[in-house]
Write a protein that holds these residues in place. Structure first.
Motif, PDB file in Angstrom:
ATOM      1  N   PRO A 129      33.806  28.182  45.079  1.00 63.19           N
ATOM      2  CA  PRO A 129      33.309  27.140  45.974  1.00 63.19           C
ATOM      3  C   PRO A 129      34.157  26.919  47.224  1.00 63.19           C
ATOM      4  O   PRO A 129      33.712  26.233  48.147  1.00 63.19           O
ATOM      5  N   VAL A 130      35.364  27.485  47.274  1.00 65.00           N
ATOM      6  CA  VAL A 130      36.229  27.248  48.437  1.00 65.00           C
ATOM      7  C   VAL A 130      36.528  28.519  49.228  1.00 65.00           C
ATOM      8  O   VAL A 130      37.337  28.494  50.139  1.00 65.00           O
ATOM      9  N   ASP A 131      35.905  29.619  48.889  1.00 67.83           N
ATOM     10  CA  ASP A 131      36.056  30.867  49.649  1.00 67.83           C
ATOM     11  C   ASP A 131      37.532  31.263  49.795  1.00 67.83           C
ATOM     12  O   ASP A 131      38.030  31.445  50.902  1.00 67.83           O
ATOM     13  N   CYS A 132      38.228  31.382  48.651  1.00 64.73           N
ATOM     14  CA  CYS A 132      39.658  31.682  48.690  1.00 64.73           C
ATOM     15  C   CYS A 132      39.994  33.020  48.030  1.00 64.73           C
ATOM     16  O   CYS A 132      41.105  33.209  47.539  1.00 64.73           O
ATOM     17  N   ILE A 133      39.025  33.962  48.011  1.00 67.23           N
ATOM     18  CA  ILE A 133      39.260  35.246  47.349  1.00 67.23           C
ATOM     19  C   ILE A 133      38.968  36.404  48.310  1.00 67.23           C
ATOM     20  O   ILE A 133      37.906  37.022  48.275  1.00 67.23           O
ATOM     21  N   PRO A 134      39.914  36.705  49.177  1.00 66.37           N
ATOM     22  CA  PRO A 134      39.745  37.842  50.098  1.00 66.37           C
ATOM     23  C   PRO A 134      40.263  39.139  49.471  1.00 66.37           C
ATOM     24  O   PRO A 134      40.843  39.145  48.381  1.00 66.37           O
ATOM     25  N   LYS A 135      40.088  40.226  50.195  1.00 66.51           N
ATOM     26  CA  LYS A 135      40.661  41.512  49.781  1.00 66.51           C
ATOM     27  C   LYS A 135      42.181  41.428  49.929  1.00 66.51           C
ATOM     28  O   LYS A 135      42.686  40.811  50.852  1.00 66.51           O
ATOM     29  N   ASP A 136      42.884  42.062  49.007  1.00 62.78           N
ATOM     30  CA  ASP A 136      44.338  42.043  49.005  1.00 62.78           C
ATOM     31  C   ASP A 136      44.855  43.211  49.852  1.00 62.78           C
ATOM     32  O   ASP A 136      44.762  44.363  49.443  1.00 62.78           O
ATOM     33  N   PRO A 137      45.423  42.942  51.030  1.00 61.91           N
ATOM     34  CA  PRO A 137      45.879  44.024  51.903  1.00 61.91           C
ATOM     35  C   PRO A 137      47.026  44.837  51.307  1.00 61.91           C
ATOM     36  O   PRO A 137      47.297  45.940  51.761  1.00 61.91           O
ATOM     37  N   GLU A 138      47.689  44.313  50.273  1.00 58.24           N
ATOM     38  CA  GLU A 138      48.778  45.049  49.642  1.00 58.24           C
ATOM     39  C   GLU A 138      48.285  46.057  48.608  1.00 58.24           C
ATOM     40  O   GLU A 138      49.082  46.822  48.064  1.00 58.24           O
ATOM     41  N   HIS A 139      46.983  46.044  48.316  1.00 54.50           N
ATOM     42  CA  HIS A 139      46.404  46.974  47.343  1.00 54.50           C
ATOM     43  C   HIS A 139      45.147  47.624  47.915  1.00 54.50           C
ATOM     44  O   HIS A 139      44.042  47.394  47.420  1.00 54.50           O
ATOM     45  N   PRO A 140      45.296  48.445  48.955  1.00 51.92           N
ATOM     46  CA  PRO A 140      44.123  49.079  49.563  1.00 51.92           C
ATOM     47  C   PRO A 140      43.532  50.151  48.639  1.00 51.92           C
ATOM     48  O   PRO A 140      44.255  50.984  48.093  1.00 51.92           O
ATOM     49  N   GLU A 141      42.234  50.084  48.444  1.00 51.87           N
ATOM     50  CA  GLU A 141      41.517  51.072  47.640  1.00 51.87           C
ATOM     51  C   GLU A 141      40.141  51.278  48.250  1.00 51.87           C
ATOM     52  O   GLU A 141      39.518  50.326  48.719  1.00 51.87           O
ATOM     53  N   ASN A 142      39.663  52.505  48.211  1.00 47.80           N
ATOM     54  CA  ASN A 142      38.309  52.768  48.686  1.00 47.80           C
ATOM     55  C   ASN A 142      37.339  52.699  47.503  1.00 47.80           C
ATOM     56  O   ASN A 142      37.744  52.533  46.349  1.00 47.80           O
ATOM     57  N   GLN A 143      36.070  52.845  47.777  1.00 50.52           N
ATOM     58  CA  GLN A 143      35.031  52.740  46.756  1.00 50.52           C
ATOM     59  C   GLN A 143      35.247  53.744  45.621  1.00 50.52           C
ATOM     60  O   GLN A 143      35.083  53.414  44.453  1.00 50.52           O
ATOM     61  N   GLN A 144      35.623  54.947  45.957  1.00 52.63           N
ATOM     62  CA  GLN A 144      35.850  55.986  44.956  1.00 52.63           C
ATOM     63  C   GLN A 144      37.025  55.622  44.034  1.00 52.63           C
ATOM     64  O   GLN A 144      36.974  55.819  42.830  1.00 52.63           O
ATOM     65  N   GLN A 145      38.091  55.075  44.596  1.00 53.28           N
ATOM     66  CA  GLN A 145      39.237  54.659  43.794  1.00 53.28           C
ATOM     67  C   GLN A 145      38.872  53.491  42.876  1.00 53.28           C
ATOM     68  O   GLN A 145      39.298  53.454  41.717  1.00 53.28           O
ATOM     69  N   LEU A 146      38.081  52.547  43.380  1.00 54.13           N
ATOM     70  CA  LEU A 146      37.642  51.428  42.553  1.00 54.13           C
ATOM     71  C   LEU A 146      36.761  51.920  41.408  1.00 54.13           C
ATOM     72  O   LEU A 146      36.879  51.452  40.275  1.00 54.13           O
ATOM     73  N   LEU A 147      35.903  52.886  41.680  1.00 56.07           N
ATOM     74  CA  LEU A 147      35.053  53.455  40.640  1.00 56.07           C
ATOM     75  C   LEU A 147      35.898  54.190  39.600  1.00 56.07           C
ATOM     76  O   LEU A 147      35.655  54.077  38.399  1.00 56.07           O
ATOM     77  N   GLY A 148      36.918  54.896  40.042  1.00 57.11           N
ATOM     78  CA  GLY A 148      37.824  55.564  39.117  1.00 57.11           C
ATOM     79  C   GLY A 148      38.532  54.565  38.212  1.00 57.11           C
ATOM     80  O   GLY A 148      38.698  54.798  37.015  1.00 57.11           O
ATOM     81  N   LYS A 149      38.935  53.431  38.782  1.00 54.46           N
ATOM     82  CA  LYS A 149      39.573  52.382  37.991  1.00 54.46           C
ATOM     83  C   LYS A 149      38.591  51.820  36.966  1.00 54.46           C
ATOM     84  O   LYS A 149      38.939  51.569  35.816  1.00 54.46           O
ATOM     85  N   PHE A 150      37.326  51.645  37.392  1.00 57.34           N
ATOM     86  CA  PHE A 150      36.286  51.187  36.470  1.00 57.34           C
ATOM     87  C   PHE A 150      36.177  52.120  35.270  1.00 57.34           C
ATOM     88  O   PHE A 150      36.148  51.677  34.123  1.00 57.34           O
ATOM     89  N   PHE A 151      36.142  53.434  35.519  1.00 60.89           N
ATOM     90  CA  PHE A 151      36.039  54.402  34.429  1.00 60.89           C
ATOM     91  C   PHE A 151      37.252  54.347  33.502  1.00 60.89           C
ATOM     92  O   PHE A 151      37.117  54.493  32.289  1.00 60.89           O
ATOM     93  N   ARG A 152      38.441  54.138  34.060  1.00 61.96           N
ATOM     94  CA  ARG A 152      39.639  54.015  33.220  1.00 61.96           C
ATOM     95  C   ARG A 152      39.592  52.757  32.355  1.00 61.96           C
ATOM     96  O   ARG A 152      40.012  52.770  31.199  1.00 61.96           O
ATOM     97  N   LEU A 153      39.081  51.670  32.918  1.00 61.49           N
ATOM     98  CA  LEU A 153      38.995  50.416  32.182  1.00 61.49           C
ATOM     99  C   LEU A 153      37.860  50.398  31.169  1.00 61.49           C
ATOM    100  O   LEU A 153      37.936  49.718  30.150  1.00 61.49           O
ATOM    101  N   HIS A 154      36.797  51.128  31.467  1.00 59.61           N
ATOM    102  CA  HIS A 154      35.587  51.125  30.638  1.00 59.61           C
ATOM    103  C   HIS A 154      35.115  52.560  30.392  1.00 59.61           C
ATOM    104  O   HIS A 154      34.061  52.971  30.886  1.00 59.61           O
ATOM    105  N   PRO A 155      35.858  53.338  29.625  1.00 60.42           N
ATOM    106  CA  PRO A 155      35.487  54.745  29.424  1.00 60.42           C
ATOM    107  C   PRO A 155      34.162  54.939  28.692  1.00 60.42           C
ATOM    108  O   PRO A 155      33.575  56.019  28.759  1.00 60.42           O
TER     109      PRO A 155
END
Length: 93
Positions: free
Chosen positions: A55-81
């Motif tokens: 409700p307060v719009d306080c969740i931006p992207k974290d500039p200290e952890h840059p990841e592209n779509q492919q990297q996020l998908l890879g993380k998804f597969f590691r978390l949910h094989p």
């Protein structure tokens, strides 16, 4: 890139149960997002659910952890094989 919760967080408790990866937990003062678990909901939803419900719009992207779509998908597969990603048209089995 992973998301981060800023100090504008009001601890309303709505983001934590929305995270399909269990990446959100209460920190010392405000909720925090574990960047090793945050996929920005890639593999689950079209957009980050914590951002949708905040409700307060306080969740931006974290500039200290840059990841592209492919990297996020890879993380998804590691978390949910046992799952395949949510791609155009829905969850594939």
């Amino acid at each position: 890139m992973a998301l981060i919760i800023t100090d504008e967080c009001i601890n309303c408790d709505v983001c934590e149960p929305e995270c399909p990866n269990g990446a959100i937990a209460m920190g010392e003062e405000i909720y925090e997002i574990d960047p090793l678990k945050c996929t920005e909901c890639v593999g689950h939803f079209d957009e980050p659910q914590c951002v949708v419900v905040c409700p307060v719009d306080c969740i931006p992207k974290d500039p200290e952890h840059p990841e592209n779509q492919q990297q996020l998908l890879g993380k998804f597969f590691r978390l949910h094989p046992d799952k395949t990603p949510y791609l155009q048209g829905g969850l594939k089995t």
